[in-house]
Scaffold this motif. Structure first.
Motif, mmCIF file in Angstrom:
data_model
loop_
_atom_site.group_PDB
_atom_site.id
_atom_site.type_symbol
_atom_site.label_atom_id
_atom_site.label_comp_id
_atom_site.label_asym_id
_atom_site.label_seq_id
_atom_site.Cartn_x
_atom_site.Cartn_y
_atom_site.Cartn_z
ATOM 1 N N PRO A 1 0.884 -1.197 0.057
ATOM 2 C CA PRO A 1 -0.029 -0.122 0.023
ATOM 3 C C PRO A 1 0.982 1.411 0.041
ATOM 4 N N PHE A 2 2.038 1.246 -0.615
ATOM 5 C CA PHE A 2 2.913 2.264 -0.764
ATOM 6 C C PHE A 2 4.078 1.764 -1.541
ATOM 7 N N CYS A 3 4.565 2.581 -2.542
ATOM 8 C CA CYS A 3 5.557 2.336 -3.204
ATOM 9 C C CYS A 3 7.050 2.609 -2.415
ATOM 10 N N PRO A 4 7.696 1.284 -2.580
ATOM 11 C CA PRO A 4 8.885 1.402 -1.762
ATOM 12 C C PRO A 4 9.807 2.450 -2.265
ATOM 13 N N PRO A 5 10.925 3.009 -1.350
ATOM 14 C CA PRO A 5 11.570 4.147 -1.735
ATOM 15 C C PRO A 5 12.576 3.671 -2.780
ATOM 16 N N HIS A 6 12.986 2.435 -2.781
ATOM 17 C CA HIS A 6 14.013 1.980 -3.868
ATOM 18 C C HIS A 6 13.463 1.834 -5.365
ATOM 19 N N VAL A 7 12.085 1.833 -5.260
ATOM 20 C CA VAL A 7 11.509 1.341 -6.570
ATOM 21 C C VAL A 7 11.121 2.692 -7.200
ATOM 22 N N THR A 8 11.682 2.956 -8.466
ATOM 23 C CA THR A 8 11.347 3.935 -9.434
ATOM 24 C C THR A 8 10.437 3.562 -10.521
ATOM 25 N N ARG A 9 10.361 2.268 -10.855
ATOM 26 C CA ARG A 9 9.689 1.815 -11.997
ATOM 27 C C ARG A 9 8.747 0.536 -11.564
ATOM 28 N N PRO A 10 7.674 0.932 -10.754
ATOM 29 C CA PRO A 10 6.583 -0.169 -10.494
ATOM 30 C C PRO A 10 6.065 -0.578 -11.683
#
Length: 260
Positions: free
Chosen positions: A156-165
């Motif tokens: 339910p959040f975009c992990p901080p290390h992920v720039t291209r979900p």
């Protein structure tokens, strides 16, 4: 909203009424009874993927061609005995999901979402006379779930290390009208699941569906009867409530076996 006197309270001692406690409150949602809706079945809609691995492979192929996949699902709420129930699909007597699906690459968000809701729930043939295609009132976006990689985990959040979900799934509140005809593919079941059944039930429904009671806690509800008259408001009456199978599942709908 006018105060409705609860009819189930029998104590001779009147309650102590606190000061108003509704500042910055979201809109009150009017819920109609389950009995107002008509449910039927339509042709089978086979699952696109025979396995989890096949589904993830198709996600990877989509990402390579079109980028992040956009998925929209609807939280459709009605009431039974003055308690909110969520309309939910069950596949193969095991897998639960909300109505909706991934959008086609060329689709606008809301228009494409309404089309996917139609595919799952719009009636066909005579049962659908008078229904307009895409006649859905899409309300607030209540949640966003992000899939960082080509795997089953979503957050339910975009992990901080992920720039291209790889996928973003949105859950929208769908305002049901006073009455509506809904049809489910006959290889699926349409269920009415009470909120308390979902709450903290990750083992059966998974993290996304079991979070729905949290998502809806921002709202107060007004419960109306079949004639559109308000009969109760949050909190509900606390009567004995169970899950109901509404349609589908290649089974005849019979009175007394938990179906409606």
């Amino acid at each position: 909203m006018s105060t409705i006197a609860p009819t189930h309270m029998k104590s001779g001692r009147p309650p102590i009424i606190p000061k108003d406690f509704n500042s910055q409150q979201a809109e009150t949602i009017r819920l109609f009874p389950l009995s107002n809706y008509t449910f039927g079945v339509k042709e089978t809609q086979p699952e696109e993927d025979p396995s989890v691995l096949a589904r993830l492979k198709r996600l990877e192929e989509h990402y390579e061609k079109f980028g992040m996949r956009r998925t929209c699902e609807g939280i459709l709420v009605c009431h039974e005995k003055n308690h909110p129930h969520i309309l939910m699909l069950q596949i193969a007597n095991a897998f639960f999901k909300l109505p909706g699906d991934y959008l086609r690459p060329e689709d606008d968000e809301i228009g494409g979402f309404k089309a996917r809701l139609d595919e799952r729930l719009a009636p066909v043939g005579r049962i659908g006379e008078g229904e307009e295609a895409g006649d859905w009132e899409v309300g607030d976006c209540l949640a966003q779930w992000w899939r960082p990689n080509f795997e089953t985990f979503a957050y339910p959040f975009c992990p901080p290390h992920v720039t291209r979900p790889k996928e973003c799934k949105k859950m929208y509140f769908i305002h049901l009208p006073k009455a509506k005809v809904l049809s489910v593919p006959k290889n699926m079941k349409l269920l009415a699941v009470p909120l308390f059944e979902l709450y903290d039930n990750v083992a059966r429904y998974g993290p996304q569906l079991s979070a729905i009671p949290h998502l809806l806690s921002r709202y107060n509800f007004e419960y109306v009867n079949e004639d559109g008259e308000a009969v109760a408001q949050t909190p509900g009456a606390g009567e004995d409530i169970k899950m109901k199978i509404l349609a589908g599942g290649d089974e005849e709908m019979k009175e007394g076996n938990g179906t409606h």
